[in-house]
Scaffold this motif. Structure first.
Motif, PDB file in Angstrom:
ATOM      1  N   GLN A 154      41.515  34.513  31.950  1.00  0.00           N
ATOM      2  CA  GLN A 154      41.297  34.982  33.321  1.00  0.00           C
ATOM      3  C   GLN A 154      42.362  34.474  34.298  1.00  0.00           C
ATOM      4  N   ASN A 155      43.213  33.552  33.826  1.00  0.00           N
ATOM      5  CA  ASN A 155      44.251  33.000  34.702  1.00  0.00           C
ATOM      6  C   ASN A 155      45.603  33.707  34.563  1.00  0.00           C
ATOM      7  N   PHE A 156      45.667  34.721  33.718  1.00  0.00           N
ATOM      8  CA  PHE A 156      46.904  35.487  33.589  1.00  0.00           C
ATOM      9  C   PHE A 156      47.010  36.545  34.685  1.00  0.00           C
ATOM     10  N   THR A 157      48.225  36.784  35.126  1.00  0.00           N
ATOM     11  CA  THR A 157      48.553  37.948  35.951  1.00  0.00           C
ATOM     12  C   THR A 157      49.629  38.714  35.191  1.00  0.00           C
ATOM     13  N   ILE A 158      49.341  39.997  34.894  1.00  0.00           N
ATOM     14  CA  ILE A 158      50.210  40.781  34.024  1.00  0.00           C
ATOM     15  C   ILE A 158      50.663  42.040  34.756  1.00  0.00           C
ATOM     16  N   LYS A 207      48.130  48.041  27.857  1.00  0.00           N
ATOM     17  CA  LYS A 207      47.086  47.431  28.693  1.00  0.00           C
ATOM     18  C   LYS A 207      45.832  47.154  27.868  1.00  0.00           C
ATOM     19  N   LYS A 208      45.457  48.108  27.018  1.00  0.00           N
ATOM     20  CA  LYS A 208      44.297  47.923  26.148  1.00  0.00           C
ATOM     21  C   LYS A 208      44.485  46.714  25.241  1.00  0.00           C
ATOM     22  N   GLN A 209      45.707  46.503  24.763  1.00  0.00           N
ATOM     23  CA  GLN A 209      45.974  45.348  23.910  1.00  0.00           C
ATOM     24  C   GLN A 209      45.780  44.039  24.670  1.00  0.00           C
ATOM     25  N   CYS A 210      46.170  44.025  25.939  1.00  0.00           N
ATOM     26  CA  CYS A 210      45.903  42.840  26.774  1.00  0.00           C
ATOM     27  C   CYS A 210      44.392  42.585  26.865  1.00  0.00           C
ATOM     28  N   GLU A 211      43.647  43.648  27.090  1.00  0.00           N
ATOM     29  CA  GLU A 211      42.192  43.525  27.229  1.00  0.00           C
ATOM     30  C   GLU A 211      41.553  43.078  25.917  1.00  0.00           C
ATOM     31  N   ILE A 215      41.867  39.437  28.139  1.00  0.00           N
ATOM     32  CA  ILE A 215      42.305  39.369  29.533  1.00  0.00           C
ATOM     33  C   ILE A 215      41.565  40.411  30.358  1.00  0.00           C
ATOM     34  N   PRO A 216      40.955  40.014  31.460  1.00  0.00           N
ATOM     35  CA  PRO A 216      40.212  40.966  32.305  1.00  0.00           C
ATOM     36  C   PRO A 216      41.123  42.073  32.835  1.00  0.00           C
ATOM     37  N   SER A 217      40.559  43.266  32.929  1.00  0.00           N
ATOM     38  CA  SER A 217      41.323  44.430  33.384  1.00  0.00           C
ATOM     39  C   SER A 217      41.908  44.231  34.775  1.00  0.00           C
ATOM     40  N   ASP A 218      41.170  43.527  35.636  1.00  0.00           N
ATOM     41  CA  ASP A 218      41.655  43.374  37.012  1.00  0.00           C
ATOM     42  C   ASP A 218      42.799  42.363  37.133  1.00  0.00           C
ATOM     43  N   CYS A 219      43.204  41.766  36.019  1.00  0.00           N
ATOM     44  CA  CYS A 219      44.370  40.883  36.005  1.00  0.00           C
ATOM     45  C   CYS A 219      45.653  41.647  35.676  1.00  0.00           C
ATOM     46  N   ILE A 220      45.518  42.964  35.423  1.00  0.00           N
ATOM     47  CA  ILE A 220      46.624  43.755  34.899  1.00  0.00           C
ATOM     48  C   ILE A 220      46.952  44.901  35.858  1.00  0.00           C
ATOM     49  N   THR A 221      48.222  45.060  36.196  1.00  0.00           N
ATOM     50  CA  THR A 221      48.664  46.203  36.992  1.00  0.00           C
ATOM     51  C   THR A 221      49.677  47.022  36.191  1.00  0.00           C
TER      52      THR A 221
END
Length: 253
Positions: A154-158, A207-211, A215-221
Motif C-alpha cells: 500500500q506504500n507504493f506509488t506507480i 496494471k493488473k499485474q501490479c494488482e 498493490i491497491p488500484s488507487d496507488c496506480i496511475t
C-alpha cells in the motif's frame, strides 16, 4: 527539451522525455537507437542538467525484453550512461535504495513503469514490452519487492507511462494466445473481424499485474497517451528507426 515530469519535489524527481522536433534526433535518448551517438549524449546531458544531476548519476540497462531485474548499488553509477557496453546486461527493470541515482528505462511503444515507495526509500523503473508482459516482469518484480525486500504494497506509488494504445497494438493469434494464457488478460483484448487482428491493452495488463502482486488500484496511475498517435511519441511500430523516450526517477539526497 520536452519532458513530462510526474513529480519534482524535495525528495523525488520522475518523468519521461518526449519526442521534440526542435532537438537533436528529435530528442532521442537512447544510444542503441542513435543515428549519431554524440547527438544523444548531448540530449542526455541536457536532461541531466534539467534534473540537477550529472550523467555519472545515470544507470541504464541493456534491455532485452526479459523478466530480469537488478538492485542498483552505488557501484553501478554511470553504467550505460555514455557507453552501451557498460550497461547492466540482460535486464529490463531496475530498483534502488540509494539517493542521487537516476534510474533509466527506454521505450518506443513498450510500457514504461516508474515507481517509488517513500516509506521504504525505494525507487524503480520497468520496461515492459509485450514480451516482458507475457513473461510477467512487473508481477515478478513487485512480488520480489513485497516478499523479499519486505515493502508494504500500500506504500507504493506507480505510474504507467505513455505507450502504444490498444487501438494501435494489433497482433496475430500467436501473440493473443500468449496473453490469453496469462489467465487474467481477457478483459484487455478484443478481436477485429474486419482485419482478423487482435487488439491488446498492454498498459492495463501491466496494471493488473501490479494488482495481482497486492498493490491497491488507487496507488496506480496510467498515462493514456498513445506513442503512435501523438506527435510527442516515439513509435517503433510506426518507424523502425524511431528514437526512444527515457523514463526516469531519482531520489534526492
Amino acid at each position: 527539451m520536452k519532458t513530462n515530469l510526474y513529480l519534482n519535489n524535495e525528495t523525488l524527481v520522475a518523468g519521461i522525455t518526449l519526442r521534440d522536433a526542435s532537438e537533436l534526433e528529435c530528442n532521442n535518448m537512447a544510444l542503441h537507437a542513435a543515428a549519431n551517438s554524440n547527438n544523444v549524449l548531448k540530449n542526455l546531458e541536457k536532461l541531466a542538467r534539467s534534473v540537477q544531476c550529472s550523467l555519472d548519476d545515470f544507470v541504464c540497462a541493456n534491455q532485452t525484453h526479459s523478466a530480469n531485474f537488478h538492485r542498483v548499488t552505488l557501484a553501478d553509477k554511470g553504467r550505460g550512461a555514455t557507453q552501451l557496453d557498460t550497461a547492466i546486461k540482460d535486464t529490463d527493470a531496475l530498483y534502488t535504495y540509494e539517493p542521487n541515482i537516476l534510474l533509466c528505462s527506454f521505450t518506443a511503444d513498450c510500457v514504461p513503469v516508474t515507481f517509488y515507495n517513500e516509506k521504504a526509500g525505494l525507487i524503480g523503473v520497468i520496461h515492459s514490452g509485450w514480451q516482458g508482459t507475457v513473461k510477467e516482469i512487473t508481477l515478478k518484480l513487485f512480488t520480489h519487492l513485497i516478499q523479499t525486500e519486505n515493502c508494504q504494497p500500500q506504500n507504493f506509488t506507480i505510474h504507467i507511462g505513455t505507450a502504444l494504445s490498444q487501438q494501435k497494438f494489433e497482433v496475430d493469434e500467436d501473440v493473443y494466445v500468449k496473453f490469453k494464457a496469462l489467465g487474467y488478460a481477457e478483459d484487455f483484448m478484443y478481436f477485429n473481424e474486419e482485419t482478423s487482428k487482435y487488439h491488446i491493452d498492454n498498459r492495463r495488463t501491466v496494471k493488473k499485474q501490479c494488482e495481482l502482486a497486492g498493490i491497491p488500484s488507487d496507488c496506480i496511475t496510467i498515462d493514456p497517451t498513445c506513442t503512435f498517435l501523438n506527435e510527442d511519441g516515439f513509435s517503433y511500430r510506426q518507424n523502425k528507426k524511431a528514437g526512444r523516450h527515457l523514463s526516469f526517477i531519482m531520489r534526492k539526497g
